[in-house]
Design a protein around this motif. Sequence first.
Motif, PDB file in Angstrom:
ATOM      1  N   THR A 153       0.854  -1.193   0.000  1.00  0.00           N
ATOM      2  CA  THR A 153       0.000   0.000   0.000  1.00  0.00           C
ATOM      3  C   THR A 153       0.885   1.236   0.000  1.00  0.00           C
ATOM      4  N   PRO A 154       0.791   2.084  -1.021  1.00  0.00           N
ATOM      5  CA  PRO A 154       1.663   3.260  -1.086  1.00  0.00           C
ATOM      6  C   PRO A 154       1.227   4.333  -0.095  1.00  0.00           C
ATOM      7  N   PRO A 155       2.120   5.250   0.242  1.00  0.00           N
ATOM      8  CA  PRO A 155       1.711   6.384   1.070  1.00  0.00           C
ATOM      9  C   PRO A 155       0.712   7.255   0.324  1.00  0.00           C
ATOM     10  N   ARG A 156      -0.264   7.768   1.057  1.00  0.00           N
ATOM     11  CA  ARG A 156      -1.292   8.627   0.478  1.00  0.00           C
ATOM     12  C   ARG A 156      -1.290   9.977   1.180  1.00  0.00           C
ATOM     13  N   VAL A 157      -1.958  10.925   0.569  1.00  0.00           N
ATOM     14  CA  VAL A 157      -2.020  12.272   1.128  1.00  0.00           C
ATOM     15  C   VAL A 157      -2.600  12.214   2.536  1.00  0.00           C
ATOM     16  N   GLY A 158      -1.915  12.860   3.473  1.00  0.00           N
ATOM     17  CA  GLY A 158      -2.347  12.873   4.859  1.00  0.00           C
ATOM     18  C   GLY A 158      -1.711  11.804   5.719  1.00  0.00           C
ATOM     19  N   ASP A 159      -1.039  10.836   5.105  1.00  0.00           N
ATOM     20  CA  ASP A 159      -0.368   9.793   5.887  1.00  0.00           C
ATOM     21  C   ASP A 159       0.795  10.383   6.683  1.00  0.00           C
ATOM     22  N   MET A 160       1.103   9.757   7.803  1.00  0.00           N
ATOM     23  CA  MET A 160       2.277  10.117   8.591  1.00  0.00           C
ATOM     24  C   MET A 160       3.404   9.144   8.257  1.00  0.00           C
ATOM     25  N   ILE A 161       4.541   9.663   7.830  1.00  0.00           N
ATOM     26  CA  ILE A 161       5.698   8.825   7.526  1.00  0.00           C
ATOM     27  C   ILE A 161       6.637   8.826   8.728  1.00  0.00           C
ATOM     28  N   ILE A 162       6.877   7.651   9.280  1.00  0.00           N
ATOM     29  CA  ILE A 162       7.839   7.507  10.370  1.00  0.00           C
ATOM     30  C   ILE A 162       9.212   7.291   9.743  1.00  0.00           C
ATOM     31  N   TYR A 163      10.167   8.103  10.139  1.00  0.00           N
ATOM     32  CA  TYR A 163      11.445   8.225   9.436  1.00  0.00           C
ATOM     33  C   TYR A 163      12.593   8.044  10.422  1.00  0.00           C
ATOM     34  N   THR A 164      13.722   7.580   9.921  1.00  0.00           N
ATOM     35  CA  THR A 164      14.880   7.334  10.774  1.00  0.00           C
ATOM     36  C   THR A 164      16.060   8.207  10.372  1.00  0.00           C
ATOM     37  N   TYR A 165      16.616   8.897  11.366  1.00  0.00           N
ATOM     38  CA  TYR A 165      17.878   9.602  11.179  1.00  0.00           C
ATOM     39  C   TYR A 165      19.003   8.881  11.926  1.00  0.00           C
ATOM     40  N   ARG A 166      18.875   8.739  13.241  1.00  0.00           N
ATOM     41  CA  ARG A 166      19.932   8.109  14.030  1.00  0.00           C
ATOM     42  C   ARG A 166      19.461   6.865  14.765  1.00  0.00           C
ATOM     43  N   LYS A 167      18.236   6.876  15.201  1.00  0.00           N
ATOM     44  CA  LYS A 167      17.662   5.689  15.827  1.00  0.00           C
ATOM     45  C   LYS A 167      16.303   5.443  15.186  1.00  0.00           C
ATOM     46  N   PRO A 168      15.852   4.194  15.144  1.00  0.00           N
ATOM     47  CA  PRO A 168      14.627   3.876  14.407  1.00  0.00           C
ATOM     48  C   PRO A 168      13.441   4.748  14.813  1.00  0.00           C
ATOM     49  N   GLY A 169      12.860   5.393  13.822  1.00  0.00           N
ATOM     50  CA  GLY A 169      11.636   6.146  14.036  1.00  0.00           C
ATOM     51  C   GLY A 169      11.789   7.378  14.892  1.00  0.00           C
ATOM     52  N   ASP A 170      12.896   8.131  14.727  1.00  0.00           N
ATOM     53  CA  ASP A 170      13.096   9.320  15.561  1.00  0.00           C
ATOM     54  C   ASP A 170      12.583  10.599  14.900  1.00  0.00           C
ATOM     55  N   HIS A 171      11.954  10.484  13.731  1.00  0.00           N
ATOM     56  CA  HIS A 171      11.384  11.658  13.068  1.00  0.00           C
ATOM     57  C   HIS A 171      10.070  11.249  12.406  1.00  0.00           C
ATOM     58  N   ILE A 172       9.201  12.228  12.165  1.00  0.00           N
ATOM     59  CA  ILE A 172       7.913  11.948  11.532  1.00  0.00           C
ATOM     60  C   ILE A 172       7.483  13.161  10.727  1.00  0.00           C
ATOM     61  N   MET A 173       6.738  12.926   9.660  1.00  0.00           N
ATOM     62  CA  MET A 173       6.307  13.975   8.745  1.00  0.00           C
ATOM     63  C   MET A 173       4.955  13.601   8.157  1.00  0.00           C
ATOM     64  N   VAL A 174       4.306  14.549   7.493  1.00  0.00           N
ATOM     65  CA  VAL A 174       2.978  14.316   6.919  1.00  0.00           C
ATOM     66  C   VAL A 174       3.055  14.440   5.400  1.00  0.00           C
ATOM     67  N   VAL A 175       2.454  13.494   4.694  1.00  0.00           N
ATOM     68  CA  VAL A 175       2.413  13.542   3.233  1.00  0.00           C
ATOM     69  C   VAL A 175       1.432  14.628   2.796  1.00  0.00           C
ATOM     70  N   ASN A 176       1.915  15.541   1.967  1.00  0.00           N
ATOM     71  CA  ASN A 176       1.082  16.636   1.470  1.00  0.00           C
ATOM     72  C   ASN A 176       0.638  16.419   0.028  1.00  0.00           C
ATOM     73  N   ARG A 177       1.526  15.883  -0.795  1.00  0.00           N
ATOM     74  CA  ARG A 177       1.218  15.603  -2.198  1.00  0.00           C
ATOM     75  C   ARG A 177       1.943  14.323  -2.610  1.00  0.00           C
ATOM     76  N   VAL A 178       1.377  13.629  -3.596  1.00  0.00           N
ATOM     77  CA  VAL A 178       1.988  12.412  -4.129  1.00  0.00           C
ATOM     78  C   VAL A 178       1.928  12.486  -5.647  1.00  0.00           C
ATOM     79  N   GLY A 179       3.030  12.115  -6.301  1.00  0.00           N
ATOM     80  CA  GLY A 179       3.040  12.124  -7.757  1.00  0.00           C
ATOM     81  C   GLY A 179       4.100  11.209  -8.327  1.00  0.00           C
TER      82      GLY A 179
END
Length: 364
Positions: A153-179
């Motif tokens: 299932t691909p990310p969709r508009v409004g989804d929250m992406i859990i992201y890793t910089y230094r330790k698993p899942g230490d950042h998060i963001m919201v999908v605004n547009r997909v293309g």
Amino acid sequence: MAMKTKTIPGILLILLCALILSSAPVSARPVSDRYLLHGTDWLAGHGVNVIYPDVGPGNREGYVEITPFCSYAYCYQCIELTIRLYAEKLGYISNNGRWPDTVAIPNDMIDVINQAHEKQKLIKKGALSVSDSEAVKYLPFADLIYTPNGGTTPPRVGDMIIYTYRKPGDHIMVVNRVGGNKVEIVQQNIWTQSRPASPVPVRLLDLFEQSGHYFINNAEGWIHSPRMKELIEPTGDGYFFDAKLGNGTWRWTEDAFTISLERTGAIGMAADIGQESAARLSQTLNNEGAIAVTSEPYIRCALMKAANVAGNDVRFLSNFGLKGLDIRIEFTGDTLRLRPHGGKFDNQWITINNARCGWEGNPI
């Protein structure tokens, strides 16, 4: 999962969400907070304010420590934005008026979803009362869906992406547009490495698709809410008029953008001026604010491909009984689907192979 790497982008500096809170009382700061985006600026006009301090990062200026911005969870900037959005716009609040106190970094949100699903299963089996204190705590989040990076299932508009910089899942963001091959995200707590550091509230991430599986480098996965659909999608069709294509309607969902052409428009797309008309139509739609959840070059590329198909495929020619044409532009996967009205293939969606587009309007 080979596409998932753990590199730290060189142009960005994050003040990690996982900083340890000081037990000292909070005092007034010599800097103020600023709204880099207002809620009407993103998420098709349904976002929330995006807040950065005036100075940062350094000496903990990148940490929002004042109310009301800390109402729904711990106050780290990145998670504060996403949880505030989901609380205020979608109603994701536990019985304590916030998210469960187990949420300290974004990765903890996955456990909240798992706990909610488990409590829901036990209630359905009769093994747990709906009034149980733990059930009451987690059930408000039971309809959230977590897809690990590499899922189908691909990310969709409004989804929250859990992201890793230094330790698993230490950042998060919201999908605004997909293309196609990119997602545009909105975030708090990311700055450039240049001095003085500048905030980066909007950013593009590469989206890869491989055999029906979707990957974003450094992502752990994404969280989807079925409530987002009702929040952001238009309640009715939009209308347009083009001198060459005539009247038509448009509508987008969290998955695709659909344009409906009458017979004049269907014939026009198949004519020699089809490419020109497609490019002009995408610009018209963009000027009218119709392209709210993807990029205009992506829509333009797809429409030009539709014009090429319409002019060369007998299923979409006027002498084959064509009375109208629907063009569905998927935001991920196979870009283009066409549905003729009239003729042998009346009202049937037809996926056009090898017609994928990228965010910048490039064929891929």
